[in-house]
Every structure is written in C-alpha cells, then in structure tokens.
Design a protein around this motif. Structure first.
Motif, short mmCIF file in Angstrom:
data_model
loop_
_atom_site.label_atom_id
_atom_site.label_comp_id
_atom_site.label_asym_id
_atom_site.label_seq_id
_atom_site.Cartn_x
_atom_site.Cartn_y
_atom_site.Cartn_z
N ARG A 113 85.71 16.38 30.90
CA ARG A 113 85.37 17.47 29.98
C ARG A 113 84.66 16.94 28.74
O ARG A 113 85.03 15.90 28.20
CB ARG A 113 86.62 18.22 29.53
N PHE A 114 83.65 17.66 28.33
CA PHE A 114 82.97 17.40 27.06
C PHE A 114 82.96 18.70 26.30
O PHE A 114 82.68 19.77 26.87
CB PHE A 114 81.54 16.92 27.28
N GLY A 115 83.27 18.65 25.00
CA GLY A 115 83.37 19.88 24.25
C GLY A 115 82.71 19.86 22.90
O GLY A 115 82.66 18.83 22.23
N VAL A 116 82.19 21.01 22.51
CA VAL A 116 81.80 21.27 21.13
C VAL A 116 82.97 22.07 20.56
O VAL A 116 83.06 23.28 20.71
CB VAL A 116 80.48 22.07 21.05
N VAL A 117 83.89 21.35 19.93
CA VAL A 117 85.19 21.90 19.55
C VAL A 117 85.26 21.99 18.03
O VAL A 117 85.47 21.00 17.35
CB VAL A 117 86.34 21.03 20.10
N LEU A 118 85.07 23.20 17.51
CA LEU A 118 85.04 23.39 16.07
C LEU A 118 86.32 24.02 15.53
O LEU A 118 86.52 24.04 14.32
CB LEU A 118 83.83 24.24 15.67
N ARG A 119 87.15 24.53 16.42
CA ARG A 119 88.41 25.13 15.98
C ARG A 119 89.29 25.38 17.19
O ARG A 119 88.85 25.27 18.33
CB ARG A 119 88.14 26.44 15.24
N ALA A 120 90.54 25.72 16.94
CA ALA A 120 91.44 26.09 18.02
C ALA A 120 91.17 27.53 18.43
O ALA A 120 90.68 28.34 17.64
CB ALA A 120 92.89 25.93 17.56
N GLY A 121 91.52 27.84 19.68
CA GLY A 121 91.37 29.22 20.12
C GLY A 121 90.47 29.37 21.33
O GLY A 121 90.30 28.45 22.13
N GLU A 122 89.86 30.54 21.47
CA GLU A 122 89.11 30.87 22.67
C GLU A 122 87.81 30.07 22.78
O GLU A 122 87.20 29.69 21.77
CB GLU A 122 88.80 32.37 22.71
N ALA A 123 87.43 29.83 24.02
CA ALA A 123 86.24 29.03 24.29
C ALA A 123 85.68 29.39 25.65
O ALA A 123 86.38 29.93 26.51
CB ALA A 123 86.57 27.54 24.25
N ILE A 124 84.41 29.10 25.83
CA ILE A 124 83.77 29.20 27.15
C ILE A 124 83.85 27.82 27.79
O ILE A 124 83.50 26.82 27.17
CB ILE A 124 82.30 29.62 27.04
N GLU A 125 84.32 27.77 29.02
CA GLU A 125 84.31 26.52 29.78
C GLU A 125 83.45 26.71 31.01
O GLU A 125 83.68 27.62 31.81
CB GLU A 125 85.70 26.08 30.18
N VAL A 126 82.46 25.85 31.17
CA VAL A 126 81.55 25.91 32.30
C VAL A 126 81.85 24.73 33.22
O VAL A 126 81.88 23.58 32.78
CB VAL A 126 80.08 25.86 31.83
N LEU A 127 82.09 25.04 34.49
CA LEU A 127 82.23 24.00 35.51
C LEU A 127 80.86 23.76 36.13
O LEU A 127 80.26 24.67 36.72
CB LEU A 127 83.23 24.44 36.58
N ARG A 128 80.35 22.54 35.97
CA ARG A 128 79.05 22.21 36.52
C ARG A 128 79.21 21.80 37.99
O ARG A 128 80.29 21.42 38.44
CB ARG A 128 78.41 21.09 35.71
N ARG A 129 78.11 21.86 38.73
CA ARG A 129 78.16 21.53 40.15
C ARG A 129 78.52 20.07 40.38
O ARG A 129 78.99 19.70 41.46
CB ARG A 129 76.83 21.87 40.81
N SER A 130 78.33 19.25 39.38
CA SER A 130 78.70 17.84 39.48
C SER A 130 80.21 17.62 39.31
O SER A 130 80.70 16.51 39.52
CB SER A 130 77.95 17.04 38.40
#
Length: 338
Positions: free
Chosen positions: A292-309
């Motif tokens: 996982r790699f994230g642009v994490v600016l705060r706690a709470g809801e987020a979009i998570e995308v699963l890539r084909r890789s």
C-alpha cells in the motif's frame, strides 16, 4: 470486545514501560552520576569532538546534566506523546511497537554518550585534555541497540490495522455520459502546525548559529534541513483529488507531487477508514504493509484503489463513498465497451 481490548491494554502498558518509564530511569541514573561527580569536574568540559576524535567544542560542566535531561528524556517523551493517544483509543500496529523501541534506544544512546563523556573528564586539569570520544560512542551505540531490541521484544506483537475493504457499489452512469468528481483535502491541523513549527524552529537555530559565528557547515546543514521541511510542508499540506474518464488523479495544490492511476489499471475501488499511525506510521506520503502507498493527510475515510498489479493506492478524502463508487462505475463501463 473484551478479548479485543485486552491485547490493546497490554500493548499500551508495555509501550508506556519502554517509551516512558525506561527513559525516565535511564536518564535519572545518568544525571545522578553526573551530579555526584560535578564537584570534581573542570569548569568547562569538552562537549564536541571532530572526526579524528579530538575535542573541539566546550561548555560549562553544569550544562551536561541539563542536556541529558533535555535530549535523553525529552526526545523519547516527545515520541511517546505522539503515539499514546492512538494506543489509548485501542489502535494497534507494528508502528507503535517500533516507536516504543525507538524511544528506548534513543534514551540509552543519549544518556550513555553524555554520561560516559562526562565521567571520562573527571579530575582533568582542563577541558583540552579530554580523551578521545570513540569508546563513549561505541558504548552508546551498543547500549542503544540492546535497549531498542529489548524494548521491541518486551512489547506484544501487534498486527497491522489495515482496514478490510469492500468493493464500492458502482454509481449509475450511462454509456455516453461525461462525469467528474473533485475534492480538495488538507492535512489535519495538528500535523500541519507541527510541521510549520519545526520549520520555524530549525530556521531560527540556523540563524542563531550564523549570528553567533558557528562553523559554516553547521549553518548550511540547518538551513538545508529547514528548506527540506519547508518544501515538504508546501507540497504535502493540501491535495486535489479528481475522478474522471481517465482514472484517479491526486496532486498537490502546488502541482507536485502528482499521482495518476489510469482507469485501465484499476481492478477495484473501495471506501475505507484509515488510521495514519496504525496503518502508515504517520501522515504525508506513506508506505504501508500489503503493498500500500498512501497520500494520508488525516484519519478517517479514504478511497483505496486496487491496481491490477496487486498494489494499493490510498488517499484520504471527504465523500470517499462517491469517489470510489464513481471509479467502480467508470471501470465497469470501460470493461463493457467493445
């Protein structure tokens, strides 16, 4: 619920033991030794050695116990204070375990180094007669390694708090409909204040070093660190998030850094709850377990995308449900086209 919270309580107690009480005990012992020997010390002692191990910086002897308290106890407590709120909420993760071990190792490193260099100057006629620093440094690093490893194993194993993901339900999007979803997300106030404060403190130290005639290399290092922190703050305090026919776009408000996950590379999208410390070890551009790699600016809801890789890209953002659902709709529409 009780079964789940018992490990959390154990993790909290052990963390406090290694990150708070161990530094308190180590620092107290080091300072006690220094205070007992203070009457036998020269008025000024060596506090800095060059690369050859020869003393080249000096300070009043009474300043060494104070430095031991500030760095041997103050820095570990700062680490502890950043982690305790999450642990008290029942959060878990290997990052907390690592922070506890780091606090213990840092306290041992500083306390042993400052106490050893203090003791080895007892009874000298002057600070210029101070012996080489290498034995003290070797002892300090050995003590840090022992304390860090012991603190790691004293704490219970903590599994990552990676959130379970459920594929978003696609929005209804017609075959030829053009859609766009946009949001702007900023770093939480506490983290932003901490970054800005760090920039100001280091810049002030650099200016102070320059004004007092410190070595140029020290001034340049401090200025370099301040500029790096300033660049980090400017490029990571806020991001634009956009979902459109080409995929997911995440970019700093200054234009860099920018990230793009093409629609063709998306296996699925989900709305998840993110805990920055438990999952990513902090805020900003972060790596985590599970690829996982994230642009994490705060706690709470987020979009998570699963890539084909198999890699996962996470961005914390408001209305993540809609963003993830639209991505699912666009992926499904693209797959249905001939």
């Amino acid at each position: 619920m009780n079964a789940d919270r018992t490990p959390s309580r154990l993790a909290l107690r052990r963390f406090v033991l290694v990150a708070v009480w161990l530094p308190v005990v180590l620092t107290a012992l080091g300072v006690a030794v220094q205070l007992v020997l203070l009457p036998q010390m020269p008025a000024a002692i060596a506090v800095h050695w060059n690369a050859a191990g020869a003393a080249d910086g000096f300070a009043p002897a009474w300043s060494q116990p104070l430095a031991t308290i500030v760095f041997g106890l103050g820095l570990p407590l700062l680490i502890a204070l950043t982690s305790l709120p999450g642990l008290r909420r029942g959060e878990r993760g290997p990052t907390y375990r690592l922070m506890g071990a780091t606090a213990a190792a840092l306290s041992a490193l500083v306390t042993v180094a400052l106490t050893w260099t203090f003791v080895m100057q007892r009874g000298l006629d002057g600070s210029t007669a101070a012996p080489t620093v290498w034995p003290a440094l070797i002892a300090a690093f050995v003590a840090a390694a022992v304390a860090g490893v012991a603190a790691w194993f004293l704490q219970p194993r903590q599994e990552s708090m990676d959130a379970a993901t459920t594929r978003a339900t696609p929005l209804a999007v017609s075959a030829n409909e053009r859609v766009l979803w946009m949001r702007t997300i900023g770093m939480n106030r506490g983290a932003a204040i901490a970054i800005v404060a760090a920039v100001l403190v280091i810049a002030a130290c650099a200016l102070g070093a320059w004004a007092t005639g410190a070595e140029p290399i020290l001034v340049w290092v401090l200025m370099g660190v301040a500029l790096l922190l300033l660049a980090f703050a400017a490029t990571t305090l806020a991001f634009h998030v956009r979902v459109d026919d080409s995929g997911l776009h995440v970019g700093s408000v200054l234009g860099i850094p920018r990230f793009h996950v093409p629609l063709a590379d998306i296996e699925s999208a989900a709305r998840v709850e993110v805990n920055p410390m438990g999952e990513f070890g902090g805020w900003g551009l972060r790596l985590s377990t599970g690829r996982r790699f994230g642009v994490v600016l705060r706690a709470g809801e987020a979009i998570e995308v699963l890539r084909r890789s198999g890699k996962r890209f996470v961005v914390t953002v408001d209305d993540a449900d809609t963003g993830a659902a639209l991505l699912e709709a666009l992926v499904s529409r693209a797959a249905s086209r001939p």
